[in-house]
Design an enzyme around this catalytic site. Structure first.
Site, PDB file in Angstrom:
ATOM      1  N   LYS A  85     120.205  22.918 113.160  1.00 18.31           N
ATOM      2  CA  LYS A  85     119.681  21.885 112.038  1.00 18.31           C
ATOM      3  C   LYS A  85     118.179  21.240 112.958  1.00 18.31           C
ATOM      4  CE  LYS A  85     123.525  21.929 109.014  1.00 18.31           C
ATOM      5  NZ  LYS A  85     124.271  20.502 108.428  1.00 18.31           N
ATOM      6  N   GLU A  88     141.495  35.936 105.803  1.00 20.59           N
ATOM      7  CA  GLU A  88     142.508  35.066 105.004  1.00 20.59           C
ATOM      8  C   GLU A  88     141.953  36.168 103.606  1.00 20.59           C
ATOM      9  OE1 GLU A  88     142.012  31.774 107.070  1.00 20.59           O
ATOM     10  OE2 GLU A  88     140.755  33.569 107.131  1.00 20.59           O
ATOM     11  N   TRP A 140     117.599  23.807 107.664  1.00 22.13           N
ATOM     12  CA  TRP A 140     118.763  25.426 108.974  1.00 22.13           C
ATOM     13  C   TRP A 140     117.476  25.914 109.468  1.00 22.13           C
ATOM     14  CZ3 TRP A 140     123.152  25.751 105.510  1.00 22.13           C
ATOM     15  CH2 TRP A 140     124.046  24.638 104.940  1.00 22.13           C
ATOM     16  N   THR A 181     144.464  34.664 112.027  1.00 17.15           N
ATOM     17  CA  THR A 181     143.739  34.006 112.723  1.00 17.15           C
ATOM     18  C   THR A 181     143.398  33.574 114.108  1.00 17.15           C
ATOM     19  OG1 THR A 181     143.999  31.546 112.364  1.00 17.15           O
ATOM     20  CG2 THR A 181     142.918  32.861 110.570  1.00 17.15           C
TER      21      THR A 181
END
Length: 538
Positions: free
Chosen positions: A435, A329, A440, A184
């Protein structure tokens, strides 16, 4: 009566063996690092892969050993993919754009026995070698005529390959054994290794080829712009031989002019890459007044494709954009945006809004969104939640251990909605979500609207501290060359298109935005650069 079926293991070698047997004369075109164009076919690629596999055996590379690459998309890199995995070893593609400290950490963590590298990366290799005690040999991916001067005792790729006559027979490998390894990007902490199996990679290839995914066929000419060191070029080097496609590999030159020439010269029908690459291509074509004669589909992933980019490909060039989403992944295929039959009746605006979503999962991947306490949330297209995935090519553990799952699901780190038809839309990374006053705000939606302005080349939205609302959005913009727009003019274009409280509090104009090693916008770095930025007083 019970039926009995022949059970053959799913293996990486079976892909290139199939391509040789049934599509042997289909071309593979590669722009080499040395600068010229190399041409051969699946038959030639299979022969050279077997030669290299035999040479690796004579170097005592055993099943399960890791062999690394620092390389561009070329025919030699393709041969390494099949020679290493097909022989039972593990092909470890390393991203050469990473910081040298991360490169050394990754090679040491994987305990790579050999490293194959393109000449572009010689200086990186020379700095890495003293720090990587597990590496027995460094292989320069070139011929004797182009071997560089170096203090290292380098191995010549072409000489290594031709040291074996090609009578190598692919061994029988367990389909559950490891075939390849990708780390990653490691934006937080050290990178983690995602270890793929032969089974997961072949099943992933089936999914890539499906009509509702990338839809590869033997009639296609495929050019992966996404690097082979970035999640195995999204599985294209495996899916192309499965379908029998002509494969075009662009080498190190990924600028708009170089890509456009390859598209036209080789009659490319489908390509794939991250948005930053397509910005450069579209800008080149606009300046050169160029068109695309054969390209039909472009897969855009790695980051959200701005709506203006989707329209530019479709309206100006007649190219269908396949919006996609995935992760290291997930090998990486998670979703592709392909329509359903009922969507043919939608009006143009509704159809465009659907296209902007990342799409729906193919068979083999399951998705859900959950709330703060892990409870599943409704798929109503409006509710935001943390996106989770599971499936046949989703990793369950990281290399060197470490459970990757939460209650059987992989937590992606993305915040998204899923509508009743299964179309998922990323609204933010969980660490990027803004936020404001407990609510949001989707930075991706604001960025998409900003990118639609004719003066804007690139845009990013981050949250900055606010004494009352905790965070407020800041719009950071790179203008197109010779273009002008004021902050007030740009903010005025948001009126009536998003909620008033979503409109950014300020616009900051910059020369360039920071990118990650895989060519994505790095909001982590952008937040660091603007850590002391203060919003203007209202």
């Amino acid at each position: 009566m019970l039926g009995h079926m022949m059970k053959l293991p799913l293996s990486i070698a079976s892909l290139i063996r199939h391509a040789d047997r049934w599509h042997g004369d289909t071309q593979i075109v590669s722009r080499r690092v040395e600068g010229d164009i190399h041409r051969y076919d699946w038959h030639g690629a299979h022969l050279r892969s077997r030669r290299l596999a035999g040479a690796l055996r004579e170097l005592h590379v055993a099943a399960g050993d890791r062999v690394a690459t620092l390389a561009w998309n070329t025919h030699r890199h393709l041969e390494i993919y099949f020679a290493v995995s097909g022989s039972g070893a593990v092909c470890h593609t390393v991203n050469p754009r990473l910081h040298p400290d991360q490169l050394a950490w990754i090679v040491n963590d994987a305990e790579d026995g050999y490293v194959f590298f393109d000449l572009t990366f010689l200086k990186i290799v020379e700095s890495l070698a003293p720090r990587c005690p597990s590496v027995k040999g460094w292989v320069a991916m070139t011929d004797r005529a182009h071997m560089p001067q170096s203090a290292l005792d380098l191995i010549c790729y072409e000489e290594l390959l031709h040291s074996h006559d090609g009578d190598f027979e692919w061994p029988s490998v367990s389909e559950d054994s490891a075939s390849s390894l990708c780390y990653t990007s490691g934006t937080t902490g050290n990178p983690k290794g995602a270890l793929y199996t032969h089974r997961s990679s072949v099943l992933h290839s089936f999914a890539v080829c499906m009509p509702d995914a990338f839809g590869f066929s033997a009639c296609d000419v495929v050019l992966p712009v996404v690097p082979m060191f970035h999640v195995n070029a999204w599985g294209i080097p495996y899916a192309a031989p499965m379908a029998g496609c002509k494969l075009v590999l662009p080498g190190p030159h990924l600028d708009g002019a170089s890509l456009h020439q390859l598209f036209e010269d080789e009659k490319v029908t489908i390509t794939a890459g991250v948005p930053t690459v397509w910005l450069a291509l579209l800008e080149h074509m606009a300046q050169a007044k160029a068109s695309l004669s054969s390209l039909r589909r472009v897969v855009i992933g790695g980051a959200a494709a701005p709506p203006s980019m989707i329209r530019a490909f479709g309206e100006r060039h007649g190219v269908e954009v396949l919006h996609a989403w995935g992760m290291t992944e997930l090998s990486p295929l998670g979703t592709v945006n392909q329509p359903k039959a009922k969507h043919a009746a939608l009006d143009e605006a509704t159809r465009d809004a659907l296209r902007e979503k990342q799409g729906r999962p193919p068979y083999g991947v399951d998705l859900r969104i959950v709330g703060d306490r892990g409870a599943p949330l409704p798929h109503d297209g409006a509710t935001f939640g943390d996106l989770q995935a599971r499936g046949y090519w989703v990793v369950d553990r990281y290399f060197r251990g470490g459970n990757a799952l939460d209650d059987g699901w992989f937590p992606t780190g993305d915040v998204s909605t899923i509508d009743p038809d299964g179309y998922m839309k990323i609204t933010d990374r969980s660490k990027d979500v803004i936020k404001s006053g407990g609510e949001w705000i989707s930075s991706i939606d604001i960025e998409g609207l900003a990118m639609a302005h004719p003066a804007v080349a690139q845009a990013a939205v981050i949250g900055v501290k606010h004494p009352k609302w905790d965070e407020r959005p800041l719009l950071v913009v790179v203008l197109k060359s010779d273009a002008q727009v004021t902050a007030a003019e740009l903010l005025a274009t948001f009126e009536g298109r998003i909620a008033k409280w979503w409109v950014p509090d300020d616009v900051l104009f910059v020369e360039a935005l920071p990118l990650t090693a895989t060519g994505k916008l790095s909001k982590l770095e952008l937040r660091k650069q603007l850590a002391h930025y203060r919003l203007p007083a209202p």
